[in-house]
Write a protein that holds these residues in place. Sequence first.
Motif, PDB file in Angstrom:
ATOM      1  N   SER A  97      65.329  25.438  40.770  1.00 46.82           N
ATOM      2  CA  SER A  97      66.669  25.653  40.239  1.00 46.82           C
ATOM      3  C   SER A  97      66.668  26.993  39.525  1.00 46.82           C
ATOM      4  O   SER A  97      65.696  27.343  38.861  1.00 46.82           O
ATOM      5  N   ALA A  98      67.745  27.737  39.663  1.00 42.71           N
ATOM      6  CA  ALA A  98      67.855  29.018  38.961  1.00 42.71           C
ATOM      7  C   ALA A  98      69.313  29.323  38.681  1.00 42.71           C
ATOM      8  O   ALA A  98      70.198  28.880  39.409  1.00 42.71           O
ATOM      9  N   LEU A  99      69.556  30.064  37.618  1.00 42.62           N
ATOM     10  CA  LEU A  99      70.893  30.553  37.335  1.00 42.62           C
ATOM     11  C   LEU A  99      70.803  31.876  36.594  1.00 42.62           C
ATOM     12  O   LEU A  99      69.818  32.156  35.911  1.00 42.62           O
ATOM     13  N   ILE A 100      71.819  32.664  36.778  1.00 39.75           N
ATOM     14  CA  ILE A 100      71.962  33.939  36.069  1.00 39.75           C
ATOM     15  C   ILE A 100      73.421  34.057  35.644  1.00 39.75           C
ATOM     16  O   ILE A 100      74.332  33.753  36.417  1.00 39.75           O
ATOM     17  N   TYR A 101      73.613  34.500  34.413  1.00 46.74           N
ATOM     18  CA  TYR A 101      74.958  34.793  33.917  1.00 46.74           C
ATOM     19  C   TYR A 101      75.049  36.296  33.689  1.00 46.74           C
ATOM     20  O   TYR A 101      74.241  36.874  32.951  1.00 46.74           O
ATOM     21  N   VAL A 102      76.014  36.931  34.342  1.00 45.49           N
ATOM     22  CA  VAL A 102      76.202  38.378  34.257  1.00 45.49           C
ATOM     23  C   VAL A 102      77.568  38.660  33.644  1.00 45.49           C
ATOM     24  O   VAL A 102      78.566  38.048  34.031  1.00 45.49           O
ATOM     25  N   GLU A 103      77.580  39.568  32.683  1.00 42.39           N
ATOM     26  CA  GLU A 103      78.838  39.978  32.060  1.00 42.39           C
ATOM     27  C   GLU A 103      78.850  41.502  31.989  1.00 42.39           C
ATOM     28  O   GLU A 103      77.930  42.102  31.418  1.00 42.39           O
ATOM     29  N   ASP A 104      79.843  42.112  32.589  1.00 42.74           N
ATOM     30  CA  ASP A 104      79.961  43.574  32.629  1.00 42.74           C
ATOM     31  C   ASP A 104      78.704  44.245  33.182  1.00 42.74           C
ATOM     32  O   ASP A 104      78.249  45.273  32.676  1.00 42.74           O
ATOM     33  N   GLY A 105      78.110  43.628  34.214  1.00 40.61           N
ATOM     34  CA  GLY A 105      76.939  44.196  34.867  1.00 40.61           C
ATOM     35  C   GLY A 105      75.622  43.975  34.143  1.00 40.61           C
ATOM     36  O   GLY A 105      74.574  44.398  34.611  1.00 40.61           O
ATOM     37  N   ILE A 106      75.663  43.299  32.977  1.00 40.87           N
ATOM     38  CA  ILE A 106      74.459  43.031  32.179  1.00 40.87           C
ATOM     39  C   ILE A 106      74.101  41.548  32.292  1.00 40.87           C
ATOM     40  O   ILE A 106      74.965  40.683  32.169  1.00 40.87           O
ATOM     41  N   ILE A 107      72.821  41.277  32.502  1.00 40.07           N
ATOM     42  CA  ILE A 107      72.344  39.890  32.593  1.00 40.07           C
ATOM     43  C   ILE A 107      72.271  39.320  31.179  1.00 40.07           C
ATOM     44  O   ILE A 107      71.492  39.788  30.343  1.00 40.07           O
ATOM     45  N   LYS A 108      73.088  38.314  30.927  1.00 35.98           N
ATOM     46  CA  LYS A 108      73.153  37.678  29.604  1.00 35.98           C
ATOM     47  C   LYS A 108      72.276  36.430  29.521  1.00 35.98           C
ATOM     48  O   LYS A 108      71.882  36.017  28.438  1.00 35.98           O
ATOM     49  N   ASP A 109      72.011  35.810  30.676  1.00 34.91           N
ATOM     50  CA  ASP A 109      71.180  34.601  30.705  1.00 34.91           C
ATOM     51  C   ASP A 109      70.508  34.522  32.067  1.00 34.91           C
ATOM     52  O   ASP A 109      71.113  34.851  33.085  1.00 34.91           O
ATOM     53  N   PHE A 110      69.264  34.105  32.073  1.00 31.98           N
ATOM     54  CA  PHE A 110      68.500  33.881  33.303  1.00 31.98           C
ATOM     55  C   PHE A 110      67.595  32.693  33.056  1.00 31.98           C
ATOM     56  O   PHE A 110      66.921  32.626  32.030  1.00 31.98           O
ATOM     57  N   ARG A 111      67.609  31.742  33.974  1.00 29.89           N
ATOM     58  CA  ARG A 111      66.783  30.546  33.849  1.00 29.89           C
ATOM     59  C   ARG A 111      66.253  30.175  35.223  1.00 29.89           C
ATOM     60  O   ARG A 111      66.949  30.300  36.223  1.00 29.89           O
ATOM     61  N   VAL A 112      65.018  29.679  35.257  1.00 35.71           N
ATOM     62  CA  VAL A 112      64.430  29.209  36.514  1.00 35.71           C
ATOM     63  C   VAL A 112      63.442  28.092  36.193  1.00 35.71           C
ATOM     64  O   VAL A 112      62.700  28.153  35.214  1.00 35.71           O
ATOM     65  N   SER A 113      63.479  27.040  37.003  1.00 39.28           N
ATOM     66  CA  SER A 113      62.533  25.936  36.841  1.00 39.28           C
ATOM     67  C   SER A 113      62.095  25.437  38.213  1.00 39.28           C
ATOM     68  O   SER A 113      62.841  25.517  39.178  1.00 39.28           O
ATOM     69  N   SER A 114      60.874  24.948  38.258  1.00 43.62           N
ATOM     70  CA  SER A 114      60.303  24.420  39.506  1.00 43.62           C
ATOM     71  C   SER A 114      59.918  22.963  39.304  1.00 43.62           C
ATOM     72  O   SER A 114      59.264  22.616  38.312  1.00 43.62           O
ATOM     73  N   GLY A 115      60.305  22.120  40.260  1.00 42.19           N
ATOM     74  CA  GLY A 115      59.942  20.717  40.233  1.00 42.19           C
ATOM     75  C   GLY A 115      58.881  20.418  41.275  1.00 42.19           C
ATOM     76  O   GLY A 115      58.718  21.170  42.242  1.00 42.19           O
ATOM     77  N   ALA A 116      58.143  19.336  41.062  1.00 42.80           N
ATOM     78  CA  ALA A 116      57.058  18.906  41.950  1.00 42.80           C
ATOM     79  C   ALA A 116      55.994  20.003  42.068  1.00 42.80           C
ATOM     80  O   ALA A 116      55.339  20.139  43.079  1.00 42.80           O
ATOM     81  N   ALA A 117      55.858  20.792  40.999  1.00 49.42           N
ATOM     82  CA  ALA A 117      54.921  21.912  41.002  1.00 49.42           C
ATOM     83  C   ALA A 117      53.795  21.721  39.993  1.00 49.42           C
ATOM     84  O   ALA A 117      53.036  22.631  39.733  1.00 49.42           O
ATOM     85  N   GLY A 118      53.718  20.541  39.427  1.00 48.94           N
ATOM     86  CA  GLY A 118      52.710  20.230  38.422  1.00 48.94           C
ATOM     87  C   GLY A 118      53.032  18.897  37.791  1.00 48.94           C
ATOM     88  O   GLY A 118      53.902  18.165  38.272  1.00 48.94           O
ATOM     89  N   PRO A 119      52.393  18.561  36.688  1.00 47.65           N
ATOM     90  CA  PRO A 119      52.620  17.261  36.056  1.00 47.65           C
ATOM     91  C   PRO A 119      53.995  17.113  35.408  1.00 47.65           C
ATOM     92  O   PRO A 119      54.429  16.020  35.099  1.00 47.65           O
ATOM     93  N   LYS A 120      54.679  18.225  35.200  1.00 48.76           N
ATOM     94  CA  LYS A 120      56.063  18.181  34.731  1.00 48.76           C
ATOM     95  C   LYS A 120      56.770  19.431  35.222  1.00 48.76           C
ATOM     96  O   LYS A 120      56.154  20.324  35.792  1.00 48.76           O
ATOM     97  N   VAL A 121      58.072  19.490  35.019  1.00 50.29           N
ATOM     98  CA  VAL A 121      58.872  20.625  35.469  1.00 50.29           C
ATOM     99  C   VAL A 121      58.321  21.912  34.856  1.00 50.29           C
ATOM    100  O   VAL A 121      58.017  21.968  33.661  1.00 50.29           O
ATOM    101  N   ALA A 122      58.189  22.941  35.679  1.00 49.34           N
ATOM    102  CA  ALA A 122      57.649  24.228  35.242  1.00 49.34           C
ATOM    103  C   ALA A 122      58.787  25.172  34.880  1.00 49.34           C
ATOM    104  O   ALA A 122      59.640  25.461  35.707  1.00 49.34           O
ATOM    105  N   ARG A 123      58.773  25.620  33.631  1.00 52.82           N
ATOM    106  CA  ARG A 123      59.755  26.603  33.157  1.00 52.82           C
ATOM    107  C   ARG A 123      59.062  27.501  32.148  1.00 52.82           C
ATOM    108  O   ARG A 123      58.298  27.026  31.303  1.00 52.82           O
ATOM    109  N   ASN A 124      59.332  28.811  32.205  1.00 54.64           N
ATOM    110  CA  ASN A 124      58.705  29.771  31.318  1.00 54.64           C
ATOM    111  C   ASN A 124      59.802  30.640  30.700  1.00 54.64           C
ATOM    112  O   ASN A 124      60.269  31.597  31.313  1.00 54.64           O
ATOM    113  N   LYS A 125      60.194  30.307  29.466  1.00 51.52           N
ATOM    114  CA  LYS A 125      61.300  31.016  28.813  1.00 51.52           C
ATOM    115  C   LYS A 125      60.950  32.471  28.499  1.00 51.52           C
ATOM    116  O   LYS A 125      61.831  33.330  28.515  1.00 51.52           O
ATOM    117  N   ALA A 126      59.689  32.769  28.247  1.00 47.92           N
ATOM    118  CA  ALA A 126      59.288  34.164  28.002  1.00 47.92           C
ATOM    119  C   ALA A 126      59.488  34.998  29.267  1.00 47.92           C
ATOM    120  O   ALA A 126      59.917  36.152  29.198  1.00 47.92           O
TER     121      ALA A 126
END
Length: 188
Positions: A97-126
């Motif tokens: 799953s992934a999403l990006i929020y863009v406002e005036d050409g600038i990325i304001k939010d970006f998120r990505v997570s992977s399922g079935a890729a380990g013992p729990k959902v993989a997400r790295n906020k850094a």
Amino acid sequence: AISLRNSATIGGNLGNASPKGDLPQPLILLDATVVLQSINSTREILVDEFIKGSKKTALADDEIITAIRIPNVKYTYGYYRKIGTRKANAISKLSLSALIYVEDGIIKDFRVSSGAAGPKVARNKANEAKLIGKKLEDIPALKEDILNTHDQTISPRAMATWRRNSTRRMLDYFLSEVAKGGDEGIIQ
């Protein structure tokens, strides 16, 4: 199978805490919370904190799940892809799953997570933070670093090479489509 599918609940999907579950992954991506009720108290925690690992949750013996709260998250581009052995009614072999929020050409939010890729959902906020504040046209120059860092969130268990390669291709596709700046919405 149809009767089971029609009677399943979001709470049951979270309580099962399967890393292959379809709902925990997008809920973690959206920073959803789960409300837990006991006779004496109520507490609310992030779904990402509720699911501790494969089949392990933070649910106490005297608690039940009473609600799931999903915040209203703005996004310009969204993506969900599930790989299974069949087109319907399949347990995930891998999902992203992934999403990006863009406002005036600038990325304001970006998120990505992977399922079935380990013992729990993989997400790295850094890793996600690397794109926040950047311009859409910066994506190609930053993409390789984003892909490599997300790669490291995938568990080194069975079929890790396949999972890493497949996840990398899905995330690469999403970022490439976003960089084009085309129509907003869900990327197919």
